[in-house]
Design a protein around this motif. Structure first.
Motif, PDB file in Angstrom:
ATOM      1  N   GLY A 296       8.454  14.592  -1.080  1.00  0.00           N
ATOM      2  CA  GLY A 296       6.780  13.980  -1.522  1.00  0.00           C
ATOM      3  C   GLY A 296       6.423  12.553  -1.239  1.00  0.00           C
ATOM      4  O   GLY A 296       5.669  12.181  -1.468  1.00  0.00           O
ATOM      5  N   ILE A 297       7.567  11.405  -0.309  1.00  0.00           N
ATOM      6  CA  ILE A 297       7.229  10.014   0.253  1.00  0.00           C
ATOM      7  C   ILE A 297       6.078  10.289   1.187  1.00  0.00           C
ATOM      8  O   ILE A 297       5.063   9.274   0.901  1.00  0.00           O
ATOM      9  N   SER A 298       5.567  10.928   1.838  1.00  0.00           N
ATOM     10  CA  SER A 298       4.806  10.656   2.720  1.00  0.00           C
ATOM     11  C   SER A 298       3.486  10.735   2.302  1.00  0.00           C
ATOM     12  O   SER A 298       2.516  10.269   2.547  1.00  0.00           O
ATOM     13  N   GLN A 299       3.063  11.361   0.875  1.00  0.00           N
ATOM     14  CA  GLN A 299       1.301  11.357   0.472  1.00  0.00           C
ATOM     15  C   GLN A 299       1.762   9.597   0.336  1.00  0.00           C
ATOM     16  O   GLN A 299       0.612   9.138   0.220  1.00  0.00           O
ATOM     17  N   GLU A 300       2.984   9.490  -0.614  1.00  0.00           N
ATOM     18  CA  GLU A 300       2.691   7.789  -1.049  1.00  0.00           C
ATOM     19  C   GLU A 300       2.417   7.371   0.455  1.00  0.00           C
ATOM     20  O   GLU A 300       1.665   5.867   0.345  1.00  0.00           O
ATOM     21  N   ILE A 301       3.096   6.993   1.478  1.00  0.00           N
ATOM     22  CA  ILE A 301       2.974   6.405   2.482  1.00  0.00           C
ATOM     23  C   ILE A 301       1.835   6.707   3.251  1.00  0.00           C
ATOM     24  O   ILE A 301       1.085   5.527   3.542  1.00  0.00           O
ATOM     25  N   ARG A 302       0.764   7.451   2.964  1.00  0.00           N
ATOM     26  CA  ARG A 302      -0.484   7.971   3.909  1.00  0.00           C
ATOM     27  C   ARG A 302      -0.792   7.222   2.405  1.00  0.00           C
ATOM     28  O   ARG A 302      -2.156   6.132   3.372  1.00  0.00           O
ATOM     29  N   GLN A 303      -0.925   6.905   1.438  1.00  0.00           N
ATOM     30  CA  GLN A 303      -1.684   6.398   0.795  1.00  0.00           C
ATOM     31  C   GLN A 303      -1.897   4.224   0.743  1.00  0.00           C
ATOM     32  O   GLN A 303      -2.905   3.684   0.496  1.00  0.00           O
ATOM     33  N   ASN A 304      -0.443   3.970   1.320  1.00  0.00           N
ATOM     34  CA  ASN A 304      -0.373   2.714   0.868  1.00  0.00           C
ATOM     35  C   ASN A 304      -0.039   2.549   2.433  1.00  0.00           C
ATOM     36  O   ASN A 304       0.821   1.563   2.916  1.00  0.00           O
ATOM     37  N   LYS A 305      -0.655   3.145   3.620  1.00  0.00           N
ATOM     38  CA  LYS A 305      -0.803   3.236   5.096  1.00  0.00           C
ATOM     39  C   LYS A 305      -0.369   1.300   5.276  1.00  0.00           C
ATOM     40  O   LYS A 305       0.394   0.616   6.461  1.00  0.00           O
TER      41      LYS A 305
ATOM     42  N   ASP B 267       4.073  -0.004   9.010  1.00  0.00           N
ATOM     43  CA  ASP B 267       3.620   0.062  10.203  1.00  0.00           C
ATOM     44  C   ASP B 267       4.938   0.269  10.853  1.00  0.00           C
ATOM     45  O   ASP B 267       4.367   0.165  12.323  1.00  0.00           O
ATOM     46  N   LYS B 268       6.426   0.931  11.051  1.00  0.00           N
ATOM     47  CA  LYS B 268       7.161   1.756  11.177  1.00  0.00           C
ATOM     48  C   LYS B 268       7.078   2.764  11.666  1.00  0.00           C
ATOM     49  O   LYS B 268       6.950   3.144   9.848  1.00  0.00           O
ATOM     50  N   THR B 269       8.228   3.541  11.963  1.00  0.00           N
ATOM     51  CA  THR B 269       8.687   4.854  11.746  1.00  0.00           C
ATOM     52  C   THR B 269       9.024   4.945  10.530  1.00  0.00           C
ATOM     53  O   THR B 269      10.365   4.450   9.906  1.00  0.00           O
ATOM     54  N   ILE B 270       9.634   5.808   9.571  1.00  0.00           N
ATOM     55  CA  ILE B 270       9.794   5.855   8.061  1.00  0.00           C
ATOM     56  C   ILE B 270      10.849   7.117   9.186  1.00  0.00           C
ATOM     57  O   ILE B 270      10.504   8.340   9.263  1.00  0.00           O
ATOM     58  N   MET B 271      12.324   7.075   8.609  1.00  0.00           N
ATOM     59  CA  MET B 271      13.035   7.803   8.203  1.00  0.00           C
ATOM     60  C   MET B 271      13.235   7.844   6.682  1.00  0.00           C
ATOM     61  O   MET B 271      13.702   7.585   6.341  1.00  0.00           O
ATOM     62  N   ARG B 272      13.511   9.061   7.099  1.00  0.00           N
ATOM     63  CA  ARG B 272      14.084   9.377   5.406  1.00  0.00           C
ATOM     64  C   ARG B 272      15.946  11.087   5.363  1.00  0.00           C
ATOM     65  O   ARG B 272      15.870  11.180   6.956  1.00  0.00           O
ATOM     66  N   VAL B 273      16.503  10.057   4.791  1.00  0.00           N
ATOM     67  CA  VAL B 273      17.926  10.283   4.060  1.00  0.00           C
ATOM     68  C   VAL B 273      18.232  11.066   3.290  1.00  0.00           C
ATOM     69  O   VAL B 273      17.738  10.431   2.731  1.00  0.00           O
ATOM     70  N   CYS B 274      18.191  11.870   3.012  1.00  0.00           N
ATOM     71  CA  CYS B 274      18.802  12.981   1.675  1.00  0.00           C
ATOM     72  C   CYS B 274      19.969  13.389   1.901  1.00  0.00           C
ATOM     73  O   CYS B 274      20.928  13.698   2.448  1.00  0.00           O
TER      74      CYS B 274
ATOM     75  N   LEU C   1       6.288   9.431  12.102  1.00  0.00           N
ATOM     76  CA  LEU C   1       5.873   8.002  12.986  1.00  0.00           C
ATOM     77  C   LEU C   1       4.529   7.680  12.452  1.00  0.00           C
ATOM     78  O   LEU C   1       3.387   7.827  11.852  1.00  0.00           O
ATOM     79  N   PRO C   2       4.428   6.013  12.682  1.00  0.00           N
ATOM     80  CA  PRO C   2       2.550   5.572  12.773  1.00  0.00           C
ATOM     81  C   PRO C   2       2.176   6.343  12.784  1.00  0.00           C
ATOM     82  O   PRO C   2       1.565   6.056  11.478  1.00  0.00           O
ATOM     83  N   GLU C   3       1.852   6.843  13.682  1.00  0.00           N
ATOM     84  CA  GLU C   3       0.409   7.419  14.145  1.00  0.00           C
ATOM     85  C   GLU C   3       0.069   8.956  13.300  1.00  0.00           C
ATOM     86  O   GLU C   3      -0.609   9.081  13.158  1.00  0.00           O
ATOM     87  N   GLN C   4       0.968   9.064  12.107  1.00  0.00           N
ATOM     88  CA  GLN C   4       1.188  10.321  11.409  1.00  0.00           C
ATOM     89  C   GLN C   4       0.550   9.896  10.151  1.00  0.00           C
ATOM     90  O   GLN C   4       0.267  10.710   9.461  1.00  0.00           O
TER      91      GLN C   4
END
Length: 136
Positions: free
Chosen positions: A32-41, A45-52, A131-134
């Motif tokens: 779900g964090i990808s939606q938050e990232i898109r809203q606050n892009k 400005d860097k690649t976001i790594m997600r680790v569960c 990725l930033p472009e995503q």
């Protein structure tokens, strides 16, 4: 990184339902964090790594007098990975830390003196990066 902590009695051929629920909760939070990232892009400005990660304490009931061997701990790791995979979200990295006998000797649950700790499981899922472009 999203971290959850669980516990698992050994020896056991089942994986606790609560551990599976924690695993899914952590993965859903990171999905779900990808939606938050898109809203606050503008802040990202860097690649976001997600680790569960779920860390699971392995314990045995010492009042039963069972001898816990390395194979029992390895079985716990295998069973946990198989159960998570069959539940729909497999870890892509799993590690077993088998405690040294000196640690096991002293590793008694302070809230339940019949429980002795034997090791930790580290179940991880490194998710595809955002990725930033995503983010646009």
């Amino acid at each position: 990184m999203e971290l959850k902590c669980g516990r698992q009695g050994i020896p056991n051929n089942n994986f606790r339902k609560k551990n599976i629920e924690l695993w899914h909760e952590a993965n859903n939070q990171l999905d779900g964090i990808s939606q938050e990232i898109r809203q606050n892009k503008e802040f990202y400005d860097k690649t976001i790594m997600r680790v569960c990660m779920e860390v699971i304490t392995l314990y045995a009931d010492i009042s039963k007098g069972e001898q816990i061997k390395s194979e029992v701990l390895q079985d716990a790791l295998d069973i946990s990975a198989d159960m998570l995979k069959s539940s729909g979200i497999a870890p892509n990295m799993s590690v077993l830390w088998e405690f040294h006998p000196n640690i096991v000797e002293k590793a008694i649950d302070e809230f339940n003196s019949s429980r002795q700790f034997w090791g930790l499981l580290f179940l991880c899922r490194v998710m595809p990066p955002i990725l930033p472009e995503q983010k646009l």
